[in-house]
Design a protein around this motif. Structure first.
Motif, mmCIF file in Angstrom:
data_model
loop_
_atom_site.group_PDB
_atom_site.id
_atom_site.type_symbol
_atom_site.label_atom_id
_atom_site.label_comp_id
_atom_site.label_asym_id
_atom_site.label_seq_id
_atom_site.Cartn_x
_atom_site.Cartn_y
_atom_site.Cartn_z
ATOM 1 N N THR A 1 71.940 44.422 13.455
ATOM 2 C CA THR A 1 72.109 45.130 12.182
ATOM 3 C C THR A 1 70.816 45.172 11.380
ATOM 4 N N ILE A 2 70.690 46.210 10.579
ATOM 5 C CA ILE A 2 69.619 46.281 9.584
ATOM 6 C C ILE A 2 70.229 46.843 8.305
ATOM 7 N N GLN A 3 69.521 46.674 7.203
ATOM 8 C CA GLN A 3 69.955 47.255 5.941
ATOM 9 C C GLN A 3 68.936 48.297 5.492
ATOM 10 N N ILE A 4 69.473 49.431 5.089
ATOM 11 C CA ILE A 4 68.651 50.509 4.551
ATOM 12 C C ILE A 4 69.188 50.831 3.171
ATOM 13 N N GLU A 5 68.399 50.531 2.151
ATOM 14 C CA GLU A 5 68.778 50.767 0.755
ATOM 15 C C GLU A 5 70.162 50.202 0.431
ATOM 16 N N GLY A 6 70.400 48.974 0.880
ATOM 17 C CA GLY A 6 71.633 48.280 0.530
ATOM 18 C C GLY A 6 72.824 48.600 1.410
ATOM 19 N N ILE A 7 72.653 49.470 2.405
ATOM 20 C CA ILE A 7 73.728 49.819 3.335
ATOM 21 C C ILE A 7 73.441 49.148 4.677
ATOM 22 N N THR A 8 74.444 48.473 5.238
ATOM 23 C CA THR A 8 74.291 47.837 6.543
ATOM 24 C C THR A 8 74.627 48.834 7.645
ATOM 25 N N PHE A 9 73.762 48.899 8.647
ATOM 26 C CA PHE A 9 73.995 49.731 9.823
ATOM 27 C C PHE A 9 74.050 48.815 11.042
ATOM 28 N N ARG A 10 75.078 48.986 11.859
ATOM 29 C CA ARG A 10 75.229 48.208 13.097
ATOM 30 C C ARG A 10 74.807 49.090 14.268
ATOM 31 N N PHE A 11 73.615 48.813 14.802
ATOM 32 C CA PHE A 11 73.087 49.609 15.907
ATOM 33 C C PHE A 11 73.553 49.057 17.244
ATOM 34 N N ILE A 12 73.917 49.966 18.119
ATOM 35 C CA ILE A 12 74.383 49.599 19.453
ATOM 36 C C ILE A 12 73.521 50.328 20.470
ATOM 37 N N ASP A 13 72.676 49.567 21.161
ATOM 38 C CA ASP A 13 71.850 50.135 22.234
ATOM 39 C C ASP A 13 72.689 50.143 23.497
ATOM 40 N N THR A 14 72.801 51.305 24.125
ATOM 41 C CA THR A 14 73.713 51.446 25.268
ATOM 42 C C THR A 14 72.943 51.707 26.553
ATOM 43 N N ALA A 15 73.649 51.512 27.657
ATOM 44 C CA ALA A 15 73.067 51.785 28.971
ATOM 45 C C ALA A 15 72.776 53.279 29.111
ATOM 46 N N GLY A 16 71.687 53.601 29.824
ATOM 47 C CA GLY A 16 71.343 54.995 30.060
ATOM 48 C C GLY A 16 72.431 55.710 30.835
ATOM 49 N N ILE A 17 72.761 56.937 30.396
ATOM 50 C CA ILE A 17 73.858 57.684 31.006
ATOM 51 C C ILE A 17 73.310 58.558 32.129
ATOM 52 N N ARG A 18 73.787 58.303 33.328
ATOM 53 C CA ARG A 18 73.392 59.082 34.506
ATOM 54 C C ARG A 18 74.427 58.839 35.599
ATOM 55 N N HIS A 19 74.351 59.609 36.676
ATOM 56 C CA HIS A 19 75.196 59.376 37.840
ATOM 57 C C HIS A 19 74.589 58.236 38.650
ATOM 58 N N THR A 20 75.420 57.268 39.013
ATOM 59 C CA THR A 20 74.922 56.110 39.745
ATOM 60 C C THR A 20 75.989 55.582 40.695
ATOM 61 N N SER A 21 75.531 54.966 41.771
ATOM 62 C CA SER A 21 76.455 54.315 42.714
ATOM 63 C C SER A 21 76.498 52.814 42.485
ATOM 64 N N ASP A 22 75.693 52.340 41.559
ATOM 65 C CA ASP A 22 75.659 50.916 41.237
ATOM 66 C C ASP A 22 76.867 50.576 40.367
ATOM 67 N N THR A 23 77.753 49.723 40.881
ATOM 68 C CA THR A 23 78.993 49.404 40.176
ATOM 69 C C THR A 23 78.731 48.765 38.819
ATOM 70 N N ILE A 24 77.781 47.818 38.774
ATOM 71 C CA ILE A 24 77.485 47.124 37.525
ATOM 72 C C ILE A 24 76.899 48.089 36.498
ATOM 73 N N GLU A 25 75.975 48.938 36.946
ATOM 74 C CA GLU A 25 75.380 49.905 36.018
ATOM 75 C C GLU A 25 76.442 50.872 35.505
ATOM 76 N N GLN A 26 77.376 51.263 36.383
ATOM 77 C CA GLN A 26 78.426 52.190 35.967
ATOM 78 C C GLN A 26 79.313 51.567 34.889
ATOM 79 N N MET A 27 79.551 50.259 35.012
ATOM 80 C CA MET A 27 80.326 49.577 33.974
ATOM 81 C C MET A 27 79.604 49.653 32.632
ATOM 82 N N GLY A 28 78.275 49.506 32.661
ATOM 83 C CA GLY A 28 77.484 49.628 31.432
ATOM 84 C C GLY A 28 77.559 51.023 30.856
#
Length: 427
Positions: A257-284
């Motif tokens: 999280t960070i605060q910008i002018e008194g507002i809290t933002f919850r950032f979520i960095d996600t796995a890159g979206i692509r076609h994959t055969s890797d089971t673990i990556e697909q779960m991400g």
């Protein structure tokens, strides 16, 4: 409620510590361990002295006196300001218990304030929210509720429901008198629909309230290696996420999280979206899609030559497109971040300072149930059902709203008084 209770009101480890006592015997009990008799002390006064264990002086302190009903709990209360030593504070509490106090349970001071009419349930809950507030926005919400914003709004609704109930009672109690004039069903229906719209609006503010209270959820999505983790690190100003040229490095969501002018933002960095055969990556990737669906704001990232991911965006979501590694925006060097911060602020739901915002899940559920009961009232009026059946649903509406503040339901006397004060029951 007949016990006199005591507890430490401040966290351990500071230079000073405050012990709070509340109950009918507060001043008498303290006088037994204080260097002077304060049992007859005037309210709103402060006294200097020593806490004593027999002839041993434990500490010098200041004692603040509050008399019923002008105290936090509505009872006689005392606050002892001591030095913050763990030994001193524990010893003072031990002495107070030895001389007639009981250690307070969690939230017992605020519970007594509620039971003594110093605040309603919604205000009592606001105390906890105020203590837990971590941003300007969450503090503002808690203060508004503590000052009675929700209570006042519900009081107005209760008054409108009282009018509706009174009109129905008139219809029931005087239906045999042909010479009396009553409000017709169209007037009852119009009033019920007005109240229904008000409750519906209040319930709809819950999503905004939750976002302002807990932080605006922002999902950073895009293909692998377009700079999502770099952007998160740049916004947080720290190396929170691993940055690598290898595709698929991020396999799970990373939040901060960070605060910008008194507002809290919850950032979520996600796995890159692509076609994959890797089971673990697909779960991400699946988790990335899930995070995007739940977010209030979607930062959709790409870079020159890479298409934006195909992600559905809901009506109440804000989509911000970012083309990274360009002259206008380079997350790695912080170029364009100020513009992005402003876009994030623009995505925050705008509310007037006077607007009541629901941020408590219990209040939201009560409003939803009240709305359901009121829908039955409206349907009953449409179907020309008898007043006694409609009244039963009306009482259920009042019961659900009373759950929020702890206020009692409308009594027969209130209905009777309202009838004769506000309605003409004869020609």
């Amino acid at each position: 409620m007949n016990d006199t209770i005591c507890a430490l009101a401040t966290a351990l480890g500071g230079a000073l510590g405050i012990i709070r006592i509340s109950g009918a015997q507060s001043l008498e009990i303290l006088s037994r361990v204080f260097s002077k008799d304060i049992s007859n002390a005037q309210p709103n006064t402060i006294h200097y002295g020593h806490i004593k264990n027999g002839s041993e002086i434990l500490d010098e302190c200041m004692v603040s006196i509050f008399r019923t009903p002008h105290s936090y709990t509505g009872e006689d209360s005392v606050e002892i300001s001591c030095h913050g030593s763990r030994y001193i504070l524990n010893k003072v509490l031990e002495l107070l218990v030895q001389h007639g106090c009981r250690m307070a349970g969690p939230g017992e001071f605020t519970m007594r304030a509620y039971l003594n009419g110093k605040m309603d349930l919604s205000q009592a809950e606001a105390v906890a929210d105020l203590i837990a507030s971590t941003s300007k926005a969450s503090h503002h919400l808690a203060m508004s509720q503590l000052k009675g914003g929700v209570s006042s709004e519900l009081s107005r609704l209760r008054g409108q429901l009282l009018k509706l109930t009174s009109l129905l009672e008139l219809e029931l109690d005087f239906s045999d008198h042909e010479d009396l004039e009553f409000a017709d069903r169209s007037e009852l229906l119009s009033l019920a629909q007005h109240i229904d719209a008000h409750i519906t609006h209040l319930a709809k503010t819950f999503e905004t309230g939750q976002a302002l209270k807990d932080g605006i959820p922002v999902a950073i999505v895009g293909a692998p290696n377009v700079g999502k983790s770099t952007l998160l690190n740049a916004l947080l100003n720290e190396e929170r996420a691993i940055v690598s040229d290898i595709q698929g490095t991020t396999r799970d969501t990373i939040e901060d999280t960070i605060q910008i002018e008194g507002i809290t933002f919850r950032f979520i960095d996600t796995a890159g979206i692509r076609h994959t055969s890797d089971t673990i990556e697909q779960m991400g990737i699946d988790r990335s899609m899930e995070a995007a669906q739940k977010a209030k704001v979607i930062l959709m990232m790409t870079e020159p030559g890479v298409p934006y991911p195909d992600i559905p965006v809901r009506e109440n979501q804000t989509l911000i497109r970012i083309e990274n590694k360009t002259e206008a925006f380079q997350a790695k060097y912080g170029i364009g971040l100020d513009t992005l911060r402003q876009q994030l602020l623009d995505a925050v739901p705008q509310t007037a300072d006077s607007e009541v915002i629901i941020s408590n899940a219990r209040h939201y559920q009560a409003l939803i149930k009240a709305n359901e009961s009121l829908s039955r009232v409206i349907n009953g009026l449409h179907q020309q059902l008898s007043g006694d059946l409609i009244s039963e649903d009306l009482r259920q509406v009042l019961s659900e709203l009373a759950e929020i503040t702890g206020e009692g339901q409308i009594t027969p006397n209130e209905v009777l008084n309202n009838i004769f004060q506000h309605f003409c029951v004869g020609k």
